[in-house]
Write an enzyme that holds these catalytic residues in place. Structure first.
Site, mmCIF file in Angstrom:
data_model
loop_
_atom_site.group_PDB
_atom_site.id
_atom_site.type_symbol
_atom_site.label_atom_id
_atom_site.label_comp_id
_atom_site.label_asym_id
_atom_site.label_seq_id
_atom_site.Cartn_x
_atom_site.Cartn_y
_atom_site.Cartn_z
ATOM 1 N N CYS A 34 62.555 -61.718 32.989
ATOM 2 C CA CYS A 34 61.625 -62.262 33.980
ATOM 3 C C CYS A 34 62.073 -63.588 34.583
ATOM 4 C CB CYS A 34 60.247 -62.455 33.350
ATOM 5 S SG CYS A 34 60.309 -63.599 31.969
ATOM 6 N N CYS A 104 58.203 -61.240 26.180
ATOM 7 C CA CYS A 104 57.891 -62.671 26.285
ATOM 8 C C CYS A 104 58.048 -63.366 24.934
ATOM 9 C CB CYS A 104 56.469 -62.871 26.784
ATOM 10 S SG CYS A 104 56.088 -61.905 28.245
HETATM 11 FE FE1 FES Z 1 58.409 -64.133 31.397
HETATM 12 FE FE2 FES Z 1 56.423 -63.552 29.828
HETATM 13 S S1 FES Z 1 56.728 -62.794 31.846
HETATM 14 S S2 FES Z 1 58.116 -64.762 29.390
#
Ligand code: FES
Length: 143
Positions: A34, A104
């Site tokens: 992400c 995450c």
């Molecule tokens: Fe990036 Fe959770 S969406 S760490």
């Protein structure tokens, strides 16, 4: 409810947020999936006990909650024990995360490991590189 009470609590009231100016180990990692980043600071005494830790993250709520829980779990522990902290253990301590947010929690585990590695490097302490290699091959981050 998608998120457990513990996740909501650690997200809304994260423990150990900040920076340690004279940290003995600092780790900065990014989540390949992400793009979020996290920085972890450790204060370590001569017995290799983690006496303090703080974190900062540009990450989502789940990253904040998992890092907060991770700092609580490693504070007062030996660095060797902190290295054994898996993202799974952190997720369990939070009573779970939705499947799509498990990646995450990897950020917290990686940041702790990177900070310990920095501490080892700074002090010329020998270590098995395998311990740190495992994180890089995390099933969530490799694609
Ligand atoms: Fe990036 Fe959770 S969406 S760490």
């Amino acid at each position: 409810m998608l998120y457990s009470e513990k996740v909501m609590d650690h997200f809304q009231h994260p423990r150990n947020v900040g920076k340690i100016e004279d940290a003995d180990g600092v780790g900065e990692v990014g989540n390949a999936k992400c793009g979020d980043i996290m920085k972890m600071y450790l204060k370590i005494d001569e017995d290799q006990t983690i006496t303090d830790c703080k974190f900062n993250t540009f990450g989502c709520g789940s990253a904040i909650a998992t890092s907060s829980m991770a700092t609580e779990l490693i504070k007062g522990k030996k660095v060797s024990e902190a290295l054994e902290l898996s993202n799974r253990a952190v997720v369990e301590a939070l009573d779970g995360l939705p499947a799509q947010k498990i990646h995450c929690s990897v950020l917290a585990e990686e940041a702790v490991k990177a900070a310990v590695k920095d501490y080892y490097d700074r002090n010329g302490i020998d270590y098995d590189p395998e311990v740190f290699g495992q994180v890089a091959s995390c099933e969530h981050c490799n694609h």
